[in-house]
Structures are given as C-alpha cells and as structure tokens.
Write a protein that holds these residues in place. Structure first.
Motif, PDB file in Angstrom:
ATOM      1  N   SER A 458      65.996 -98.153  59.926  1.00 47.22           N
ATOM      2  CA  SER A 458      64.569 -98.586  60.245  1.00 47.22           C
ATOM      3  C   SER A 458      63.563 -96.812  59.853  1.00 47.22           C
ATOM      4  N   ASP A 459      61.818 -97.122  59.388  1.00 45.49           N
ATOM      5  CA  ASP A 459      61.100 -96.127  60.354  1.00 45.49           C
ATOM      6  C   ASP A 459      61.040 -96.465  62.086  1.00 45.49           C
ATOM      7  N   ALA A 460      60.626 -97.326  62.640  1.00 45.01           N
ATOM      8  CA  ALA A 460      61.163 -97.034  63.982  1.00 45.01           C
ATOM      9  C   ALA A 460      62.461 -96.267  64.544  1.00 45.01           C
ATOM     10  N   ALA A 461      63.639 -96.967  63.776  1.00 46.05           N
ATOM     11  CA  ALA A 461      64.846 -95.741  64.026  1.00 46.05           C
ATOM     12  C   ALA A 461      64.122 -94.008  64.037  1.00 46.05           C
ATOM     13  N   ARG A 462      64.222 -93.992  62.563  1.00 45.18           N
ATOM     14  CA  ARG A 462      63.292 -92.464  62.960  1.00 45.18           C
ATOM     15  C   ARG A 462      62.822 -92.157  63.718  1.00 45.18           C
TER      16      ARG A 462
END
Length: 472
Positions: A458-462
């Motif tokens: 996810s973008d949050a994980a990135r």
C-alpha cells in the motif's frame, strides 16, 4: 608403492602433488619452458619495476579498452582521470563491461597478467595470499603505469573464464576543475555476462545474451555516474548508504543507488487520518493491551474471542480459511502479533500481552505510533536481519504506487553482499518475506485486503518504509 601401481603412476601422483602447491604464475612459467625449443630450465626472474613518477597535475586519459579474442571486437572508449588508483579503475571496468566484481583480478604492465616478466598489480585477495609477487592495486595510480600515447596495460578478471582486457592510452589532455573520474565516450557490442564460460565469439554469446550487438552509450554513462555517486551528497538515508556502499560494482548496486536518490527526494506523506486507518491492525493490539492487558491461554495464544475480533481488522486475515477463532490456525495473525513483539511494541507479562513502556505514549496518537514504528522496523547493524530489512525497505519505498515490488530484488542484493543460508545456499524470497518489518508492513494498509501478500504494498506501507530509512 602398491603392487598394482606402475612407476609412471607414482610419477604422475608426485607431479600432481607438486602442481597443487604451485602458484598460477609458476604454472604458466613451467608451461612456457615446456614449449621452449631450447629446452632451457625455467628460472623465476625478478620482476621489473615499470612505474613512472605520478603527474604533478591530474590529466584526462582517453583509453580504448578491448576484450581480447572477441570476434567481432568488443570494446569501450573511456576517459579516466590520471590520478585514479588502479583499484578504482578496476571498479570502472567492471561497470563498463557489466560484470559483478565476484572473482579475482589483476593488472599487468610489460606483458600478460600471468607472465613472469611483467609487473603485477594485485587485487586484495592475491595480496593477502602472497603467492604472486606484485603491488596492491589500491596503492598504484593510473598515471604510474600509463604515461604517453601508445602505452598499454593488461587486465584479467575471473581466472576461470579468463576475461582479458587490453587498455591502450590514446591521448592525454589537462583535467579541468571538477572533471569526473570516468566518462564513457563510445563502444561496441555487449560484453559477455558473468560466469558464462569464457565466451567471446558472437555465435556463442548469442546463446547467453538477448542481443550480442547491443551497446547503449547513454546507459553506460548513467551507470558510471551512479557508480561514482556519493549518496551522502544528496541527503540519502545514512543506513541505506552504509549497506549500498558495501556492494561491489554491478547493476544491483546501480539500481539501489538510483533508488537512494528517489527516496531522498520523495516528499509525500499520509495525513493523520490516513495513518489512523492504515494502522488499525497495530492499534487494535495496542489499544487492547493497554486497556488492562490481552489475556493469553496457558499455551500462550490469544483467546478465541480476541482472535475473532483481531481477524476483522488485521488486513492479512481477510479471506483466511477457517473460523479464525484459534490463533494457532490463524497464521497471519499469529505472525503479526509476534512481529509486534519483535519490534518491542508489545510484551508478554504474567500471561498477558501489554504495551511496552516506549509504546504507551502512542496508544491513541496515530502520529506518535507512526513515528514509533518507523524507529522500530530496522534491527541493529551487523546482522542479516539488518541488511535484509534495509534493502527491503528501499525496494518498497522507492517502487511507484500501484507497482508490485520485484520479489527477487532484495534476495539478489543480499546475495551480492555475501549472505547465505546455514546450508550455504542463496537467500530466497520467503526468508525476506518472514522478516518482522515485512510482516508489519503487509498489514499497514487502509483497505481490508491481501494485496500486499502479492507484493503490491500500500501507499501507506511505502511511506512508512521511507520514513524508517530516513529516521535510522
């Protein structure tokens, strides 16, 4: 001598024994003597000192570098600063020919790199072994072995495949202020790939290269620029720089240097509300542990009701088979909880899960929890887990949104760093996938799905991966 062994057998045994004790240059010398029509005894001559005094002012050398025995010719024309050490020239040649610096190498002046009459400039391993007489390549400048147009220098890489390069000094001109150490000027044809068996002919290389005729000057120049790049000069992550600079010259190193640059210039970050949503799996454990503790069974597992409750918010538990009321069968949930303990977010005390002291201030503050996770993802230096986590975070954080991270990227980089399993094999993708940081990041997502299991982080994980690298 055994009764079934002839005198010739005994001589052959002694010959093989003596051969195993000889250095490579002594073997080459003996072969030279065997082929000498005069039959003179081979003596080990003193090696000459062919070095020139180094230039008072650096110059720019235009060199044509040819791969010996290549048909059609395979060559590169490079412009190098004269004050480079030969060990640095070795790294440039590795980049110019697309090799990985995985084997032994040496330079030679005045003859072939295995001639007894030539002067040798050795790689660190050969220096340490002490079998061959020569100087460390790290202590000799390029302008000590090349001086005027027409001078030549020999180089060999991988004593098995025997890649021999001939460096010819074509021209010399003054170096200006800020001249780069290396620049690609021209070239022809793709170089043989690492460990292909010594192929140099186009018809043989066609079996191991997509296009033996391929040569991209702009691509080579970019590789040289990346190889010379100092990550610290553009604010790259210190922890990532420390790992990348240990990699030998190779496409893997170049890729990670480019990713370092991309990570250093990334500015996007999730809002507090986006963090709150993406962190809901972590928050569930932290909130329940802080509210009097999460009781565990006598076997050390979550109780069925808590397993069911947690499974509804931990992303990797979506569509997991079974009733999801026994933690021993809810593997993604169990691994996630263990990862939070490993990161020192949770702890076990008297049969309960509790928040650690450092995690208590982040119980109801998504910004504080986000920062705490960023500080916790990377283990201390000096371990496999440290290197693997740093490299994985670099690949996750620098891969564009919506693009899957190449699952073999981190294992390839770990292989280049020399990491192996206990059995001596290469590290595979599954060992990287089981890292605590990987387990946590797969569950940092605003959506209740399992996309991250397939590598679509996810973008949050990135964003969290980038922050972890920046804070370390």
């Amino acid at each position: 001598m055994p009764s079934n062994q002839t005198p010739d057998d005994e001589l052959l045994r002694q010959f093989r024994q003596r051969l195993s004790e000889m250095s490579s240059e002594e073997i080459h010398g003996i072969l030279h003597g065997v082929l000498d029509a005069s039959g003179r005894a081979v003596r080990r001559p003193e090696r000459p000192d062919l070095r020139h005094p180094p230039r008072e002012e650096p110059a720019l050398f235009t060199l044509r570098v040819d791969l010996e025995h290549a048909s059609p010719p395979i060559w590169r024309r490079l412009e190098l600063r004269s004050d480079l050490m030969l060990e640095e020239v070795h790294g440039i040649l590795q980049t110019a020919f697309g090799w990985f610096d995985a084997h032994l190498w040496r330079f030679a002046a005045g003859g072939h790199p295995f001639d007894l009459e030539s002067q040798l400039f050795l790689c660190p391993f050969d220096v340490e072994e002490g079998e061959d007489e020569g100087l460390p390549a790290s202590q000799v400048r390029l302008d000590e072995v090349l001086s005027t147009s027409g001078d030549r220098l020999g180089y060999v890489y991988d004593y098995g495949d025997d890649w021999q390069l001939r460096l010819l000094l074509e021209s010399v001109r003054p170096a200006g202020d800020g001249s780069p150490p290396a620049r690609a000027l021209s070239g022809r044809r793709a170089a043989p790939p690492e460990d292909c068996g010594g192929f140099t002919r186009a018809e043989d290389l066609a079996g191991v290269l997509p296009d033996p005729a391929h040569f991209d000057l702009a691509e080579l120049q970019r590789s040289l620029e990346l190889a010379d790049l100092d990550p610290a000069s553009y604010g790259a992550s210190a922890v990532l720089t420390a790992v990348v600079t240990r990699l030998p010259p190779s496409p893997v190193r170049e890729d990670l240097l480019a990713r370092s640059l991309a990570l250093a210039t990334a500015t996007d970050a999730p809002s507090a509300e986006e963090k709150r949503t993406a962190l809901r799996g972590v928050s569930w454990f932290l909130d329940h542990a802080a509210g009097g503790g999460l009781p565990l069974t006598a076997a050390g597992y979550l109780k069925p009701a808590d397993v069911e409750s947690a499974s509804r918010v931990v992303p990797e538990m979506t569509d997991w088979i079974g009733k999801n009321n026994r933690e021993i069968n809810a593997f993604p949930l169990l691994h996630f909880r263990e990862a939070l303990k490993h990161l020192k977010i949770l702890r076990t005390f008297k049969g309960q899960l509790l928040p650690t002291r450092r995690a208590r201030p982040a119980v109801e503050d998504p910004d504080a929890l986000w920062s705490l996770l960023a500080q916790s993802l990377i283990p201390p230096p000096g371990s496999f887990a440290h290197d693997a986590t740093v490299l994985l975070l670099a690949h996750i954080g620098s891969t564009p949104s919506g693009t899957a991270v190449e699952p073999q990227a981190t294992p390839k980089a770990l292989d280049r760093l020399g990491w192996r399993t206990r059995e001596g094999g290469s590290v595979d993708r599954w060992r990287v996938r089981d890292l605590p940081a990987a387990t946590v990041l797969r569950n940092i997502t605003p959506e209740q799905d399992r996309r991250a299991v397939r590598g679509d982080w996810s973008d949050a994980a990135r964003a969290l991966a980038r922050e972890a690298l920046a804070q370390a």
